[in-house]
Design an enzyme around this catalytic site. Sequence first.
Site, PDB file in Angstrom:
ATOM      1  N   SER A  19       0.870  -1.172   0.000  1.00 13.52           N
ATOM      2  CA  SER A  19       0.000   0.000   0.000  1.00 13.52           C
ATOM      3  C   SER A  19       0.907   1.221   0.000  1.00 13.52           C
ATOM      4  CB  SER A  19      -0.884  -0.005   1.250  1.00 13.52           C
ATOM      5  OG  SER A  19      -1.212   1.328   1.594  1.00 13.52           O
ATOM      6  N   HIS A  44      -0.730  -1.329  -4.586  1.00 14.66           N
ATOM      7  CA  HIS A  44      -2.059  -0.998  -4.080  1.00 14.66           C
ATOM      8  C   HIS A  44      -2.103   0.513  -3.815  1.00 14.66           C
ATOM      9  CE1 HIS A  44      -5.785  -1.844  -1.741  1.00 14.66           C
ATOM     10  NE2 HIS A  44      -5.346  -0.894  -0.930  1.00 14.66           N
ATOM     11  N   ASP A  46      -4.178   3.768  -2.522  1.00 11.86           N
ATOM     12  CA  ASP A  46      -5.294   4.155  -1.657  1.00 11.86           C
ATOM     13  C   ASP A  46      -5.734   5.579  -1.935  1.00 11.86           C
ATOM     14  OD1 ASP A  46      -5.700   1.833   0.105  1.00 11.86           O
ATOM     15  OD2 ASP A  46      -3.617   2.197   0.653  1.00 11.86           O
ATOM     16  N   MET A  48      -8.230   8.490  -1.062  1.00 13.03           N
ATOM     17  CA  MET A  48      -9.152   8.936   0.003  1.00 13.03           C
ATOM     18  C   MET A  48      -9.535  10.390  -0.249  1.00 13.03           C
ATOM     19  SD  MET A  48      -7.360   7.390   3.391  1.00 13.03           S
ATOM     20  CE  MET A  48      -6.403   5.869   3.354  1.00 13.03           C
ATOM     21  N   HIS A  77      -7.760   1.339  -4.835  1.00  9.07           N
ATOM     22  CA  HIS A  77      -8.748   1.200  -3.756  1.00  9.07           C
ATOM     23  C   HIS A  77      -9.365   2.577  -3.502  1.00  9.07           C
ATOM     24  CE1 HIS A  77      -9.320   0.228   0.838  1.00  9.07           C
ATOM     25  NE2 HIS A  77     -10.470   0.393   0.207  1.00  9.07           N
ATOM     26  N   MET A  79     -11.532   5.003  -1.654  1.00  7.01           N
ATOM     27  CA  MET A  79     -12.260   5.291  -0.414  1.00  7.01           C
ATOM     28  C   MET A  79     -12.853   6.677  -0.580  1.00  7.01           C
ATOM     29  SD  MET A  79      -9.433   3.634   2.104  1.00  7.01           S
ATOM     30  CE  MET A  79      -8.229   3.619   0.793  1.00  7.01           C
ATOM     31  N   MET A 148     -11.850  -5.405   4.552  1.00  5.02           N
ATOM     32  CA  MET A 148     -10.982  -4.533   5.355  1.00  5.02           C
ATOM     33  C   MET A 148     -10.862  -5.117   6.764  1.00  5.02           C
ATOM     34  SD  MET A 148     -10.161  -2.041   3.314  1.00  5.02           S
ATOM     35  CE  MET A 148      -9.381  -0.911   4.470  1.00  5.02           C
ATOM     36  N   ASP A 183      -6.989  -6.022   3.755  1.00  2.00           N
ATOM     37  CA  ASP A 183      -6.276  -4.743   3.824  1.00  2.00           C
ATOM     38  C   ASP A 183      -6.434  -4.165   5.228  1.00  2.00           C
ATOM     39  OD1 ASP A 183      -5.227  -2.205   3.392  1.00  2.00           O
ATOM     40  OD2 ASP A 183      -6.631  -1.669   1.799  1.00  2.00           O
TER      41      ASP A 183
HETATM   42  C1  DX5 Z   1      -6.283   2.143   4.832  1.00  2.00           C
HETATM   43  C2  DX5 Z   1      -5.726   1.611   3.518  1.00  2.00           C
HETATM   44  C3  DX5 Z   1      -4.687   0.559   3.684  1.00  2.00           C
HETATM   45  C4  DX5 Z   1      -3.582   0.881   4.660  1.00  2.00           C
HETATM   46  C5  DX5 Z   1      -2.726  -0.293   4.960  1.00  2.00           C
HETATM   47  O1  DX5 Z   1      -7.555   2.669   4.713  1.00  2.00           O
HETATM   48  O2  DX5 Z   1      -6.726   1.079   2.700  1.00  2.00           O
HETATM   49  O3  DX5 Z   1      -4.198   0.133   2.422  1.00  2.00           O
HETATM   50  O4  DX5 Z   1      -2.822   1.956   4.242  1.00  2.00           O
HETATM   51  O5  DX5 Z   1      -1.755   0.093   5.880  1.00  2.00           O
HETATM   52  P1  DX5 Z   1      -1.319  -0.827   7.108  1.00  2.00           P
HETATM   53  O6  DX5 Z   1      -0.704  -2.075   6.526  1.00  2.00           O
HETATM   54  O7  DX5 Z   1      -0.318   0.015   7.827  1.00  2.00           O
HETATM   55  O8  DX5 Z   1      -2.543  -1.113   7.920  1.00  2.00           O
HETATM   56 ZN    ZN Z   2      -6.216   0.031   0.748  1.00  2.00          ZN
END
Ligand code: DX5
Ligand code: ZN
Length: 233
Positions: A19, A44, A46, A48, A77, A79, A148, A183
């Site tokens: 990630s 991956h 993320d 947000m 991903h 969010m 998750m 995740d």
């Molecule tokens: C959180 C993300 C994850 C996260 C994983 O909402 O979707 O991908 O960054 O990080 P760790 O492995 O530190 O939980």
């Molecule tokens: Zn993620």
Amino acid sequence: MSIGILDSLRRAGPTILPSMLMCNFGNLEREVALLEEAGVQGFHLDVMDGVFVPNFTYGMTIVAAFRKLTRLPLDVHLMIQNPLKYVDDFANAGADVITFHAEAVEDPEKVIEKIHANRLPAGIAINSKTPVRRIEQVLPKCQLALVMSIEAGFGGQRFEESVLPKFTEIRDLVGDRIALEIDGGINAATIARSVNAGAELLVVGSAIFKQENYGRALLDLQAEFPKSDTNVS
Ligand code: DX5
Ligand code: ZN
């Protein structure tokens, strides 16, 4: 629809996807190169929006930057609230898989259709507190389910063990044709339990980026994979 990418990731056995939330964005080229040398098979990303989750990360321009730096799969991903509005943008930016949250939409089918219209595999994600029944209707249309093991929003949270039975629930509903991803809070202490529970794609943030040597970090994690029967002499 091109679902080959997920198939090949699954075929490789349990697969760790870094990630990129905590990587050094000041030198993305180096980060990608180091992770490729370390042997990762995809990234991956993320996304947000500060609305669906309280945290804010990056959008399609960064996805496009990754696209220029690697040929490996980009597992995006989302969010974000209203993913429907942005699916085309993320597809055009170079995403190979697009996953959105069930909690963020009223009509997940529309989003899935839009992802498929871009000839990409569609993933549906559920937060740690969301039950599988919330996605039961649409699971047959998805190529990936992201369970998750935290509430989405931040890296570095504590792994929520109680989500693990969701993998069996999903398999019981749709069988083997869907890829299963986990995740949140995946590290050397939690990875084996996740694989044993059925997770095939394992997203890892802090357990990689808190180490200097990404190759070492990956090996430490892979060393915890449960030994398959075929390896037992
Ligand atoms: C959180 C993300 C994850 C996260 C994983 O909402 O979707 O991908 O960054 O990080 P760790 O492995 O530190 O939980
Ligand atoms: Zn993620």
